[in-house]
Each structure stands twice: as C-alpha cells, then as structure tokens.
Write an enzyme that holds these catalytic residues in place. Structure first.
Site, PDB file in Angstrom:
ATOM      1  N   SER A  30     -49.055 -35.980 -16.147  1.00  0.00           N
ATOM      2  CA  SER A  30     -48.997 -37.315 -15.533  1.00  0.00           C
ATOM      3  C   SER A  30     -50.351 -37.741 -14.981  1.00  0.00           C
ATOM      4  O   SER A  30     -50.958 -37.028 -14.191  1.00  0.00           O
ATOM      5  CB  SER A  30     -48.017 -37.325 -14.351  1.00  0.00           C
ATOM      6  OG  SER A  30     -46.719 -37.071 -14.798  1.00  0.00           O
ATOM      7  N   HIS A  61     -47.231 -41.461 -19.981  1.00  0.00           N
ATOM      8  CA  HIS A  61     -47.247 -40.432 -21.027  1.00  0.00           C
ATOM      9  C   HIS A  61     -47.299 -41.126 -22.387  1.00  0.00           C
ATOM     10  O   HIS A  61     -46.279 -41.580 -22.901  1.00  0.00           O
ATOM     11  CB  HIS A  61     -46.001 -39.555 -20.929  1.00  0.00           C
ATOM     12  CG  HIS A  61     -46.037 -38.613 -19.765  1.00  0.00           C
ATOM     13  ND1 HIS A  61     -46.485 -37.316 -19.870  1.00  0.00           N
ATOM     14  CD2 HIS A  61     -45.716 -38.791 -18.473  1.00  0.00           C
ATOM     15  CE1 HIS A  61     -46.423 -36.741 -18.686  1.00  0.00           C
ATOM     16  NE2 HIS A  61     -45.956 -37.610 -17.819  1.00  0.00           N
ATOM     17  N   HIS A  83     -40.156 -34.090 -21.171  1.00  0.00           N
ATOM     18  CA  HIS A  83     -39.619 -33.355 -20.023  1.00  0.00           C
ATOM     19  C   HIS A  83     -38.129 -33.079 -20.236  1.00  0.00           C
ATOM     20  O   HIS A  83     -37.436 -33.874 -20.869  1.00  0.00           O
ATOM     21  CB  HIS A  83     -39.772 -34.181 -18.748  1.00  0.00           C
ATOM     22  CG  HIS A  83     -41.173 -34.594 -18.445  1.00  0.00           C
ATOM     23  ND1 HIS A  83     -41.755 -35.688 -19.034  1.00  0.00           N
ATOM     24  CD2 HIS A  83     -42.108 -34.055 -17.633  1.00  0.00           C
ATOM     25  CE1 HIS A  83     -42.996 -35.794 -18.589  1.00  0.00           C
ATOM     26  NE2 HIS A  83     -43.240 -34.831 -17.746  1.00  0.00           N
ATOM     27  N   TYR A  85     -35.887 -33.432 -18.064  1.00  0.00           N
ATOM     28  CA  TYR A  85     -35.058 -34.458 -17.400  1.00  0.00           C
ATOM     29  C   TYR A  85     -34.872 -35.700 -18.262  1.00  0.00           C
ATOM     30  O   TYR A  85     -34.035 -36.546 -17.958  1.00  0.00           O
ATOM     31  CB  TYR A  85     -35.634 -34.838 -16.028  1.00  0.00           C
ATOM     32  CG  TYR A  85     -37.006 -35.463 -16.061  1.00  0.00           C
ATOM     33  CD1 TYR A  85     -37.206 -36.752 -16.566  1.00  0.00           C
ATOM     34  CD2 TYR A  85     -38.114 -34.771 -15.595  1.00  0.00           C
ATOM     35  CE1 TYR A  85     -38.463 -37.317 -16.612  1.00  0.00           C
ATOM     36  CE2 TYR A  85     -39.378 -35.322 -15.628  1.00  0.00           C
ATOM     37  CZ  TYR A  85     -39.551 -36.600 -16.138  1.00  0.00           C
ATOM     38  OH  TYR A  85     -40.795 -37.144 -16.195  1.00  0.00           O
ATOM     39  N   GLU A  86     -35.640 -35.826 -19.346  1.00  0.00           N
ATOM     40  CA  GLU A  86     -35.435 -36.969 -20.235  1.00  0.00           C
ATOM     41  C   GLU A  86     -34.172 -36.788 -21.070  1.00  0.00           C
ATOM     42  O   GLU A  86     -33.722 -37.727 -21.727  1.00  0.00           O
ATOM     43  CB  GLU A  86     -36.656 -37.157 -21.146  1.00  0.00           C
ATOM     44  CG  GLU A  86     -37.896 -37.609 -20.363  1.00  0.00           C
ATOM     45  CD  GLU A  86     -39.132 -37.699 -21.231  1.00  0.00           C
ATOM     46  OE1 GLU A  86     -39.284 -38.704 -21.943  1.00  0.00           O
ATOM     47  OE2 GLU A  86     -39.950 -36.756 -21.199  1.00  0.00           O
ATOM     48  N   ALA A 113     -48.854 -32.708 -12.877  1.00  0.00           N
ATOM     49  CA  ALA A 113     -48.930 -33.209 -11.512  1.00  0.00           C
ATOM     50  C   ALA A 113     -47.867 -32.467 -10.729  1.00  0.00           C
ATOM     51  O   ALA A 113     -46.780 -32.219 -11.248  1.00  0.00           O
ATOM     52  CB  ALA A 113     -48.660 -34.703 -11.501  1.00  0.00           C
ATOM     53  N   MET A 211     -41.912 -30.760 -12.518  1.00  0.00           N
ATOM     54  CA  MET A 211     -40.801 -30.916 -13.464  1.00  0.00           C
ATOM     55  C   MET A 211     -41.207 -30.632 -14.909  1.00  0.00           C
ATOM     56  O   MET A 211     -40.593 -31.134 -15.851  1.00  0.00           O
ATOM     57  CB  MET A 211     -40.246 -32.342 -13.374  1.00  0.00           C
ATOM     58  CG  MET A 211     -39.870 -32.767 -11.961  1.00  0.00           C
ATOM     59  SD  MET A 211     -39.400 -34.502 -11.897  1.00  0.00           S
ATOM     60  CE  MET A 211     -39.442 -34.804 -10.120  1.00  0.00           C
ATOM     61  N   SER A 212     -42.248 -29.817 -15.093  1.00  0.00           N
ATOM     62  CA  SER A 212     -42.713 -29.568 -16.471  1.00  0.00           C
ATOM     63  C   SER A 212     -43.285 -28.165 -16.595  1.00  0.00           C
ATOM     64  O   SER A 212     -43.047 -27.316 -15.744  1.00  0.00           O
ATOM     65  CB  SER A 212     -43.779 -30.610 -16.843  1.00  0.00           C
ATOM     66  OG  SER A 212     -44.948 -30.392 -16.077  1.00  0.00           O
ATOM     67  N   ASN A 235     -49.231 -34.842  -4.122  1.00  0.00           N
ATOM     68  CA  ASN A 235     -48.549 -35.170  -2.862  1.00  0.00           C
ATOM     69  C   ASN A 235     -48.099 -33.887  -2.173  1.00  0.00           C
ATOM     70  O   ASN A 235     -47.957 -32.850  -2.819  1.00  0.00           O
ATOM     71  CB  ASN A 235     -47.300 -36.039  -3.149  1.00  0.00           C
ATOM     72  CG  ASN A 235     -46.343 -35.347  -4.110  1.00  0.00           C
ATOM     73  OD1 ASN A 235     -46.559 -35.329  -5.324  1.00  0.00           O
ATOM     74  ND2 ASN A 235     -45.293 -34.756  -3.573  1.00  0.00           N
ATOM     75  N   HIS A 247     -43.159 -42.047  -7.892  1.00  0.00           N
ATOM     76  CA  HIS A 247     -43.939 -41.813  -9.120  1.00  0.00           C
ATOM     77  C   HIS A 247     -45.278 -42.559  -9.033  1.00  0.00           C
ATOM     78  O   HIS A 247     -46.292 -42.087  -9.547  1.00  0.00           O
ATOM     79  CB  HIS A 247     -43.135 -42.286 -10.338  1.00  0.00           C
ATOM     80  CG  HIS A 247     -43.791 -41.993 -11.655  1.00  0.00           C
ATOM     81  ND1 HIS A 247     -44.192 -40.721 -12.023  1.00  0.00           N
ATOM     82  CD2 HIS A 247     -44.121 -42.801 -12.693  1.00  0.00           C
ATOM     83  CE1 HIS A 247     -44.749 -40.765 -13.233  1.00  0.00           C
ATOM     84  NE2 HIS A 247     -44.712 -42.016 -13.656  1.00  0.00           N
TER      85      HIS A 247
END
Ligand code: HPA
Length: 277
Positions: A30, A61, A83, A85-86, A113, A211-212, A235, A247
């Site tokens: 990201s 992306h 990802h 989550y997609e 990220a 998340m990756s 963050n 995001h």
C-alpha cells in the site's frame, strides 16, 4: 492449488519480455506502488492480461507486473497485490508467486504497510521482518500439495532470510536510515483491529500488524525462494494510536515515507548488483 497450468501465464509474460527474467522480485505494498518511477521499466503487463493472476480491487494497488532494472539490478516488481480479505480463495494468491518462481525468481522482497504495536515506533518507521505470526486463519498451501514446487511439509525456521536482512541493514546504515527489526502478525482484515486484539498481539510477541505478506512468504518458502520482508509503519495500532484508523492515513503515511524506502532499496539493489555483477 493442485497442478494449476502455468503455461498460459508464462506465455503471456514471455510475449512481452525477451531475454533472461530477473532473479529478484519485489511486491509493492500500500502506498509504495510509486517505486515504478525508480525503475527502468522494459515491460509492463497488467495482471488482467496474465491468465490466473487475481486482479486487486483495493485503491492504491495498481495491478501490474513490471520488468526492468533498479539501480542496475534486474528486477521484477508486482505493483499491487491481492489480499485474503478481498475474498479470493487463498490458493489463488499462490499463482503469481509460483509464476515468478517458474520464470527463475530466486529472491522475493515483500513490502507492506503495517500498524505498530510499539509506542516508540511511530508512523514512518521502517521495520525489517524477522519472523511472522499467521493469524489469518488461512493458508494458500492448504489442499493437495503441488510437488512441482516443494514438499508437503516444509521448514519455516528461517522464513525471512537473515543474510538478506543483514544486507538491508548495511544499506540502511549507509543511507543514514534507522531500520528496526521485528515480528509481523497477519490478520485477515478488512477491519482494523480492536484495542483488545492489539493487546493480545502484543503479548504474543508481535511488533507490527497487517493484512498481507504471510501468504506470499509461505508460497515462496515452499518453493525454495529466499524472502526479505519490509514493513512500513503507517500508524500506531488501535488503542495505541489514540485516534480512529483509516485507509487514508495508511496511504498518506506511506506516501511520506516513500522517499526513504526508495533510497533504502536503491542502495540495497546497487550493492547487490555490484557484488553479483
Ligand atoms: N492494522 C492492520 N493493517 C494495517 C494497519 C493496522 O493498524 N496499518 C496498516 N495496515
């Protein structure tokens, strides 16, 4: 995925790129997709044109395979990633990595990220991944083993290559960049975590959360590739941050730290090229 046919993907890439394929590949996370500008790109292939490649649906992306050089080093870069989550079946995330393997890639550099679990590591911190914790509940290697790539059971004692990490640390020192080292925990997402989840992850020994990365690392290690992982802290994680996460913040902080990451990688690639070339 059991005995997926890579022939069409290899042909699609072969039609756009002549000559030997780079031995090093980089997955841009990201906000880091801009690294394309630091490359001399000789071929640019949208994932949509490569049979079997899942197409990313996330803003930031782009979804292109770039082939060329960076600081003189032959490099393939995945601009944009998929990802869990997609909603893709985890096994589909194996296809791009295995395609790269069949093309001759030996080293996979994975960037992401991530949120920080350490108060002292704020936005803009770069963290080399020493190890990971897979909390996604998924694994791209579940299902019948594809023994063209590797064995059913394989070792993850050194999931992230210590020699590559040491070279990255040398490049960071030479550039005057502070490089941390820590454990990355992957959650499924797509929500950011709750503060209670972050406290749990912290007690488990994680330094960063995202998340990756874990699926790609698993597929690469199964296939015998060496992996280098780099998290860009965008963050403080939930409950540490003191504000709601978004995001947009991830993308904005990625943007700010981008130049530093670019400098680090260009130095790393240049030294790699000089030593091997
Ligand atoms: N949590 C999970 N994924 C992330 C975060 C986070 O705080 N920041 C960037 N990706």
């Amino acid at each position: 995925m059991d005995r997926h046919d890579y022939g069409a993907a290899l042909a699609a890439i072969g039609a756009r790129h002549e000559g030997p394929f780079p031995a090093t590949a980089l997955i841009l996370g990201s906000g880091l997709g801009r690294f394309a500008e630091a490359m001399k790109v000789t071929a640019e292939i949208p994932y949509a044109d490569i049979p079997g490649f899942p197409v990313s649906t996330v803003a930031g992306h782009a979804g292109r395979l770039l082939i060329g050089t960076a600081a003189g080093l032959p490099l393939a870069a995945m601009q944009g990633r998929m990802h869990l989550y997609e909603g893709y079946p985890a096994a589909r995330l194996a296809i791009p990595i295995r395609t790269l393997r069949l093309l001759g890639v030996e080293r996979l550099i994975i960037t992401n990220a991530a949120g920080s679990l350490r108060k002292a590591w704020g936005p803009g911190t770069l963290m080399a991944i020493r190890d990971h914790i897979n909390l996604s509940g998924q694994n791209p290697l579940a299902g019948p083993n594809d023994d063209r790539f590797g064995a059913r059971f394989f070792d993850m004692s050194e999931a992230y290559d210590s020699a590559l990490r040491a070279r990255l640390a040398v490049a960071a020192r030479a550039e005057g960049i502070t490089l941390r080292e820590g454990v990355y925990a992957q959650v499924l997402g797509p929500n950011f975590e709750t503060p209670a989840e972050i406290r749990m992850l912290s007690r488990m020994g994680a330094d960063a959360v995202g998340m990756s990365t874990v699926p790609e690392c698993l597929v690469a290690r199964h296939a015998g590739m060496r992996v280098l992982g780099l998290s860009l802290i965008t963050n403080h994680a939930a409950g540490i941050a003191g504000h709601a996460l978004s995001h947009e913040e991830t993308m904005a902080e990625g943007d700010k730290a981008y130049e530093m990451m670019k400098r680090l990688f260009l130095r790393f690639f240049r030294e790699f090229e000089e030593e091997s070339g």
